[in-house]
Design a protein around this motif. Structure first.
Motif, PDB file in Angstrom:
ATOM      1  N   UNK A 179       0.838  -1.194   0.000  1.00  0.00           N
ATOM      2  CA  UNK A 179       0.000   0.000   0.000  1.00  0.00           C
ATOM      3  C   UNK A 179       0.880   1.253   0.000  1.00  0.00           C
ATOM      4  N   UNK A 180       0.593   2.182  -0.868  1.00  0.00           N
ATOM      5  CA  UNK A 180       1.346   3.428  -0.925  1.00  0.00           C
ATOM      6  C   UNK A 180       2.472   3.428  -1.933  1.00  0.00           C
ATOM      7  N   UNK A 181       2.753   2.274  -2.544  1.00  0.00           N
ATOM      8  CA  UNK A 181       3.806   2.197  -3.558  1.00  0.00           C
ATOM      9  C   UNK A 181       3.182   2.198  -4.952  1.00  0.00           C
ATOM     10  N   UNK A 182       3.842   2.898  -5.870  1.00  0.00           N
ATOM     11  CA  UNK A 182       3.370   2.985  -7.251  1.00  0.00           C
ATOM     12  C   UNK A 182       4.558   2.785  -8.178  1.00  0.00           C
ATOM     13  N   UNK A 183       4.276   2.337  -9.397  1.00  0.00           N
ATOM     14  CA  UNK A 183       5.340   2.205 -10.395  1.00  0.00           C
ATOM     15  C   UNK A 183       4.826   2.718 -11.724  1.00  0.00           C
ATOM     16  N   UNK A 184       5.698   3.403 -12.445  1.00  0.00           N
ATOM     17  CA  UNK A 184       5.380   3.911 -13.773  1.00  0.00           C
ATOM     18  C   UNK A 184       6.436   3.386 -14.735  1.00  0.00           C
ATOM     19  N   UNK A 185       5.999   2.756 -15.801  1.00  0.00           N
ATOM     20  CA  UNK A 185       6.907   2.188 -16.801  1.00  0.00           C
ATOM     21  C   UNK A 185       6.782   2.964 -18.105  1.00  0.00           C
ATOM     22  N   UNK A 186       7.916   3.334 -18.664  1.00  0.00           N
ATOM     23  CA  UNK A 186       7.935   4.038 -19.941  1.00  0.00           C
ATOM     24  C   UNK A 186       8.679   3.196 -20.982  1.00  0.00           C
ATOM     25  N   UNK A 187       8.222   3.216 -22.229  1.00  0.00           N
ATOM     26  CA  UNK A 187       8.927   2.470 -23.286  1.00  0.00           C
ATOM     27  C   UNK A 187      10.182   3.232 -23.709  1.00  0.00           C
ATOM     28  N   UNK A 188      11.145   3.289 -22.791  1.00  0.00           N
ATOM     29  CA  UNK A 188      12.342   4.102 -22.990  1.00  0.00           C
ATOM     30  C   UNK A 188      13.540   3.407 -22.365  1.00  0.00           C
ATOM     31  N   UNK A 189      14.721   3.944 -22.638  1.00  0.00           N
ATOM     32  CA  UNK A 189      15.948   3.379 -22.101  1.00  0.00           C
ATOM     33  C   UNK A 189      16.306   3.980 -20.757  1.00  0.00           C
ATOM     34  N   UNK A 190      17.546   3.766 -20.340  1.00  0.00           N
ATOM     35  CA  UNK A 190      18.025   4.251 -19.050  1.00  0.00           C
ATOM     36  C   UNK A 190      18.135   5.776 -19.070  1.00  0.00           C
ATOM     37  N   UNK A 191      17.925   6.409 -17.932  1.00  0.00           N
ATOM     38  CA  UNK A 191      18.145   7.853 -17.770  1.00  0.00           C
ATOM     39  C   UNK A 191      17.394   8.662 -18.826  1.00  0.00           C
ATOM     40  N   UNK A 192      16.167   8.246 -19.119  1.00  0.00           N
ATOM     41  CA  UNK A 192      15.416   8.887 -20.197  1.00  0.00           C
ATOM     42  C   UNK A 192      14.992  10.320 -19.872  1.00  0.00           C
ATOM     43  N   UNK A 193      15.086  10.727 -18.604  1.00  0.00           N
ATOM     44  CA  UNK A 193      14.703  12.096 -18.253  1.00  0.00           C
ATOM     45  C   UNK A 193      15.842  13.091 -18.476  1.00  0.00           C
ATOM     46  N   UNK A 202      12.175  12.531 -25.002  1.00  0.00           N
ATOM     47  CA  UNK A 202      11.387  13.711 -24.614  1.00  0.00           C
ATOM     48  C   UNK A 202       9.961  13.354 -24.192  1.00  0.00           C
ATOM     49  N   UNK A 203       9.300  12.507 -24.961  1.00  0.00           N
ATOM     50  CA  UNK A 203       7.908  12.172 -24.629  1.00  0.00           C
ATOM     51  C   UNK A 203       7.832  11.427 -23.303  1.00  0.00           C
ATOM     52  N   UNK A 204       8.691  10.430 -23.118  1.00  0.00           N
ATOM     53  CA  UNK A 204       8.713   9.676 -21.863  1.00  0.00           C
ATOM     54  C   UNK A 204       9.069  10.601 -20.701  1.00  0.00           C
ATOM     55  N   UNK A 205      10.028  11.505 -20.930  1.00  0.00           N
ATOM     56  CA  UNK A 205      10.457  12.429 -19.879  1.00  0.00           C
ATOM     57  C   UNK A 205       9.301  13.330 -19.453  1.00  0.00           C
ATOM     58  N   UNK A 206       8.581  13.856 -20.424  1.00  0.00           N
ATOM     59  CA  UNK A 206       7.470  14.753 -20.092  1.00  0.00           C
ATOM     60  C   UNK A 206       6.383  14.025 -19.311  1.00  0.00           C
ATOM     61  N   UNK A 207       6.064  12.810 -19.738  1.00  0.00           N
ATOM     62  CA  UNK A 207       5.048  12.031 -19.010  1.00  0.00           C
ATOM     63  C   UNK A 207       5.508  11.744 -17.582  1.00  0.00           C
ATOM     64  N   UNK A 208       6.770  11.338 -17.437  1.00  0.00           N
ATOM     65  CA  UNK A 208       7.285  10.975 -16.115  1.00  0.00           C
ATOM     66  C   UNK A 208       7.344  12.195 -15.200  1.00  0.00           C
ATOM     67  N   UNK A 209       7.733  13.331 -15.749  1.00  0.00           N
ATOM     68  CA  UNK A 209       7.811  14.536 -14.916  1.00  0.00           C
ATOM     69  C   UNK A 209       6.409  14.966 -14.465  1.00  0.00           C
ATOM     70  N   UNK A 210       5.441  14.932 -15.384  1.00  0.00           N
ATOM     71  CA  UNK A 210       4.063  15.296 -15.015  1.00  0.00           C
ATOM     72  C   UNK A 210       3.527  14.358 -13.938  1.00  0.00           C
ATOM     73  N   UNK A 211       3.836  13.078 -14.075  1.00  0.00           N
ATOM     74  CA  UNK A 211       3.380  12.097 -13.082  1.00  0.00           C
ATOM     75  C   UNK A 211       4.043  12.354 -11.727  1.00  0.00           C
TER      76      UNK A 211
END
Length: 222
Positions: A179-193, A202-211
């Motif tokens: 409870x309280x843990x979440x995970x977000x997976x992006x179709x991207x490589x390492x250090x994508x942000x 860029x697309x994965x980075x923007x989604x991850x930052x917004x999340x």
């Protein structure tokens, strides 16, 4: 403004209001480079007091690595000198230090990338931050058996095409029952942000930052 925790430099960014909840921002292998400074500025703009512990201060003070192939190789050599348990204690000490600052009004969270993603998770296991965000920490899958020791909300980010991390599914499985843990997976490589690095998406980075920003609003409100 740079504070100090014992012998460790701790640069601090204040939000426009001058006060707010705290975030300990934890570096990649490249040190406090332009990318990490930019993230600190973004978090401060969201209303947080941001501190970045200089984790290599014992053996390579002020280290900043380049993001080309030679720079990555040299940064890997530098990080080979890191005493991981000591680095975890540096992060935990930074959380405690932020909690004592008059500018910090509210809780204190941890947020880290790569090396810092593993350290953010370890600090959440070993202490009591108010929230935690771990971006593609390569050590997390092997340590995820300690997730039951994490008492704060925690968000994990991984890229499914990450050639450095193959065990993200272990983290996804563990999150399901915590409870309280979440995970977000992006179709991207390492250090994508990291927009300075070779794996930026860029697309994965923007989604991850917004999340991440939305997660912080929920778990460490300004």
């Amino acid at each position: 403004m740079t504070h100090r925790v014992d012998d460790m430099p701790l640069p601090v960014w204040l939000p426009p209001s001058g006060s707010g909840p705290g975030i300990v921002l934890i570096q990649e292998i490249f040190g406090l480079d332009g990318y990490l400074r930019g993230v600190a500025e973004q978090l401060a703009a969201l209303g947080y007091v941001v501190a970045v512990p200089e984790l290599f201060h014992r053996f390579e003070p002020g280290w900043v690595g380049e993001h080309d192939e030679a720079g990555i190789q040299k940064s890997m050599e530098v990080v080979g000198n890191l005493d991981f348990p000591l680095a975890v204690q540096d992060v935990i000490a930074s959380v405690a230090y932020l909690r004592g600052l008059p500018e910090v009004t509210g809780g204190v969270g941890v947020l880290g990338f790569c090396l810092g993603g593993t350290l953010a998770y370890a600090a959440a296991v070993g202490s009591d931050p108010d929230t935690a965000v771990s971006f593609y920490g390569s050590g997390v899958p092997d340590q995820i058996g300690t997730l039951d020791q994490v008492s704060c909300p925690i968000l994990f980010h991984f890229g499914t095409e990450d050639s450095f991390i193959t065990g993200y599914q272990k983290v996804a499985d563990a999150v399901e029952s915590h409870d309280g843990a979440e995970i977000a997976l992006e179709p991207a490589g390492h250090a994508f942000l990291n927009h300075l690095g070779p794996w930026y998406d860029e697309e994965a980075a923007n989604r991850a930052w917004d999340r991440t920003a939305a997660f912080l609003v929920r778990t460490l409100p300004v």
